[in-house]
Scaffold this active site. Structure first.
Site, PDB file in Angstrom:
ATOM      1  N   SER A  95       0.838  -1.192   0.000  1.00  0.00           N
ATOM      2  CA  SER A  95       0.000   0.000   0.000  1.00  0.00           C
ATOM      3  C   SER A  95       0.879   1.250   0.000  1.00  0.00           C
ATOM      4  CB  SER A  95      -0.931  -0.077   1.217  1.00  0.00           C
ATOM      5  OG  SER A  95      -1.940   0.862   1.141  1.00  0.00           O
ATOM      6  N   ASP A 216      -9.666  -4.848  -5.787  1.00  0.00           N
ATOM      7  CA  ASP A 216      -9.169  -4.034  -4.687  1.00  0.00           C
ATOM      8  C   ASP A 216      -9.823  -2.660  -4.788  1.00  0.00           C
ATOM      9  OD1 ASP A 216      -7.801  -2.484  -2.879  1.00  0.00           O
ATOM     10  OD2 ASP A 216      -5.807  -3.203  -3.442  1.00  0.00           O
ATOM     11  N   HIS A 244      -7.702  -5.445  -0.353  1.00  0.00           N
ATOM     12  CA  HIS A 244      -6.490  -4.644  -0.461  1.00  0.00           C
ATOM     13  C   HIS A 244      -5.283  -5.337   0.178  1.00  0.00           C
ATOM     14  CE1 HIS A 244      -4.165  -1.040  -0.937  1.00  0.00           C
ATOM     15  NE2 HIS A 244      -4.060  -0.802   0.361  1.00  0.00           N
TER      16      HIS A 244
END
Lengths: 265, 378
Positions: A95, A216, A244
């Site tokens: 991320s 996602d 995610h």
């Protein structure tokens, strides 16, 4: 205390083996890697850490005026790699830490050998034709939502003021790895979701793997494809999973995708 | 409704919104209360919509970055404050508990939503109140800092033939007004007053007393050249003021005579001044006096001393000697030894004491520290 101590660094695997550093994203700490990291400990020196302000890092060293951009996190990680004297590191970032990884690789090419970007997005906000998936209003709402959900965090000062906390207040929540001091969580969210690292992709000079989750809602396929298309020498592997966090929802596929990439590069 | 209902009825008619999703997040079951909350019919939701599509965008991010990791780790999350989005785009504030259906079905969850409009209003009020309290606290702190600055001169004035240095370190974070102060001012073409004191207590009430003491000393100093007399006047004023704060003071009057400094010094409940001789030897200077504003029959004594070249006089507050560290209290003995070993320079002495006192407490002073050092010009 040295930086390794302050960032709660834990290391596994043979000393001197090729280093692989796993960095968690916005939300929770290094525990996020518990299904994936052990698979690399046979033939790698596995390094895990909690970013400043997250997990079990030393909160007394978090200063709001410092962590106003990803560059501050980059500087800490470069300093950490220097401190540990690691070279040719495989940097695995999830991320927002995928982008921190890009910044670290660009700033310290002597330290980072390969990048694995798990569920990355170079820009979360929609912007003049670019589709990040989010508007400013969404991010404001996220900050509001986080202000309303402390996930068991209790201000140590507030409990002092209230006197001795009753036993049920003191109970340790199992999920402390997702519990972040509210003001830090809000600042990290703002830094994460308002950042724009698209221009940094062009400077990446190391083999790069984009690990994209098929479904996602935070970092959609278009975000991963953008990074692949704007990062020279990169490739994208799509993991057939929802959400995610493919390292949680599909750890086996995540491990084999990274291993495959490491064998080829 | 029949009271003898089965599990299906309990699910369907429960007074809270029930939802079950499959491993891909698609809603496979939803009860009447949930459908009412989101303002939709069953066929618009079941097997058609993902649960996340009924949350705000922010809610989706939060679910992905926090709730699923927590669910995956502990299989349950509780008391999550989230908005559902109804068919007409209205936000429905709700509290969510959720658990994984089983370890084998991945992200399949059983979720319970309870509408929480009232609670939200109440919490919004609380948050507003918290914010304004924080704002008020910051304003008070900034007021306190401003007040403090008016009580501590930035640097002592330049005095011909005299070297003088001062240091002030607030306790703790420094956000609260402390009681220590000092002042240096001229009372005649050839005479100066150096005063250093410590008002009991902290905060704005103590600062008001500090201010009163400081200006009382100034206004009586010209009329009362004898420091003990001056202290008597200040004591009378503070006693008449009916404040519950008292203070300790050391007043030093310096008169320039025939190229030398004559020192007259009096103590009011304050630690003696320290005289550092030309060889570095340290002796105490001053005789015990009563604190200002504390006792019915005050008593002060003036001692006089001619300052020799190469000697220095140090005034300090008990924040120096009473600072506590891992090795107990700093104490007079350590202070004397420290001063003995410091270079013969008023700045080096002042800064050296302040640093040693702070270091002894690992940088976190439990009380204010004020130090003034003066010496015949080298």
């Amino acid at each position: 205390m040295n930086l390794s101590g302050r960032l709660n660094v834990t290391m596994h695997g043979p000393v001197g083996a090729p280093p692989i550093v796993f960095v968690h994203g916005f939300g929770c700490g290094q525990v996020m890697w518990r299904h994936v990291a052990p698979a690399f400990a046979d033939d790698h020196r596995v390094v895990l850490l909690d970013l400043p302000g997250s997990g079990d890092s030393d909160l007394s060293l978090y200063r709001a005026e410092r962590y106003t951009s990803l560059e501050a996190y980059r500087d800490d990680l470069v300093e950490l790699l220097d401190e540990l004297d690691l070279t040719d590191v495989v940097f695995v970032g999830h991320s927002v830490s995928a982008m921190i990884g890009v910044l670290v690789a660009n700033a310290a090419p002597q330290r980072v050998g390969r990048l694995v970007l798990v569920a990355p997005s170079a820009r979360y906000l929609d912007d003049d034709g670019y589709v990040g998936g989010f508007s400013e209003r969404d991010i404001d709402e996220l900050l509001g939502l986080m202000e309303r959900n402390h996930l068991g965090w209790q201000d140590p000062l507030a409990s002092l003021v209230a006197g001795a906390a009753p036993a049920d207040v003191k109970r340790e929540l199992e999920d402390s790895f997702c519990r972040t001091r509210p003001d830090i969580a809000a600042q990290f969210a703002a830094v994460t979701f308002r950042g724009d690292n698209r221009a940094d992709l062009a400077d990446v000079g190391v083999p790069t793997l984009v690990l994209q989750s098929r479904n996602d809602s935070v970092a959609p396929m278009a975000a991963g494809a953008f990074i692949r298309d704007h990062t020279e020498g990169s490739r994208m592997t799509v993991i057939d999973t929802y959400g995610h966090c493919p390292h949680l929802s599909a750890p086996a596929q995540t491990i084999s995708a990274i291993q495959e990439f490491l064998e080829e590069h | 409704m029949d009271l003898d209902h089965g599990a299906d009825d309990l699910f369907e008619h429960a007074p809270c919104g029930y939802v079950v999703t499959d491993r891909d997040g698609v809603i496979v079951q939803a009860n009447a209360e949930f459908l009412r909350m989101v303002g939709r019919e069953a066929d618009e939701v079941i097997a058609v919509r993902m649960l996340s599509s009924l949350l705000t965008v922010a809610g989706r991010i939060f679910v992905e970055t926090h709730l699923f990791p927590m669910l995956e780790h502990s299989r349950v999350v509780r008391e999550i404050d989230l908005d559902l989005v109804a068919a007409d785009e209205r936000r429905v504030p709700a509290l969510l508990n959720a658990s994984l259906v089983s370890p084998e079905t991945g992200r399949a969850v059983l979720a319970v939503f309870i509408e929480a409009r009232d609670r939200h209003r109440y919490e919004d009020d609380l948050r507003l109140a918290t914010r304004s309290a924080e704002l008020a606290r910051e304003q008070a702190a900034s007021l306190a800092e401003t007040l403090q600055k008016t009580l501590i001169p930035p640097a002592p004035p330049h005095i011909p033939h005299l070297d003088i240095a001062a240091a002030y370190r607030p306790a703790g974070t420094g956000r609260e007004v402390g009681g220590d102060f000092y002042d240096v001012f001229q009372v005649s073409p050839t005479a100066w007053i150096v005063v250093l004191g410590d008002v009991s207590g902290k905060g704005v009430p103590a600062a008001l007393v500090t201010s009163l003491v400081r200006y009382t000393v100034r206004s009586f100093a010209i009329e009362h050249p004898d420091p003990a007399e001056l202290l008597g006047q200040v004591d009378a004023v503070l006693t008449a003021n009916e404040t519950r704060h008292y203070c300790t003071l050391v007043v030093a009057r310096l008169d320039r005579h025939d190229g030398e400094w004559e020192l007259a010094l009096s103590l009011a409940g304050h630690p003696p001044a320290l005289l550092r001789g030309p060889g570095g030897e340290v002796t105490e200077l001053g005789l015990f006096g009563t604190p200002i504003g504390l006792v019915d029959v005050p008593g002060f004594v003036t001692v006089r001393h001619r300052l020799q070249g190469g000697s220095s006089v140090i005034l300090y507050t008990d924040g120096v000697t009473e600072g506590r560290g891992p090795n107990g209290m700093y104490g007079e003995k350590r202070l004397h030894e420290l001063i003995h070993g410091l270079p013969d320079d008023v700045h080096a002495i002042t800064d050296g004491i302040a640093r040693a006192a702070l270091d002894f407490q690992n940088g976190d002073a439990s009380d204010d520290i004020a130090i003034v050092t003066f010496a015949p010009h080298r």
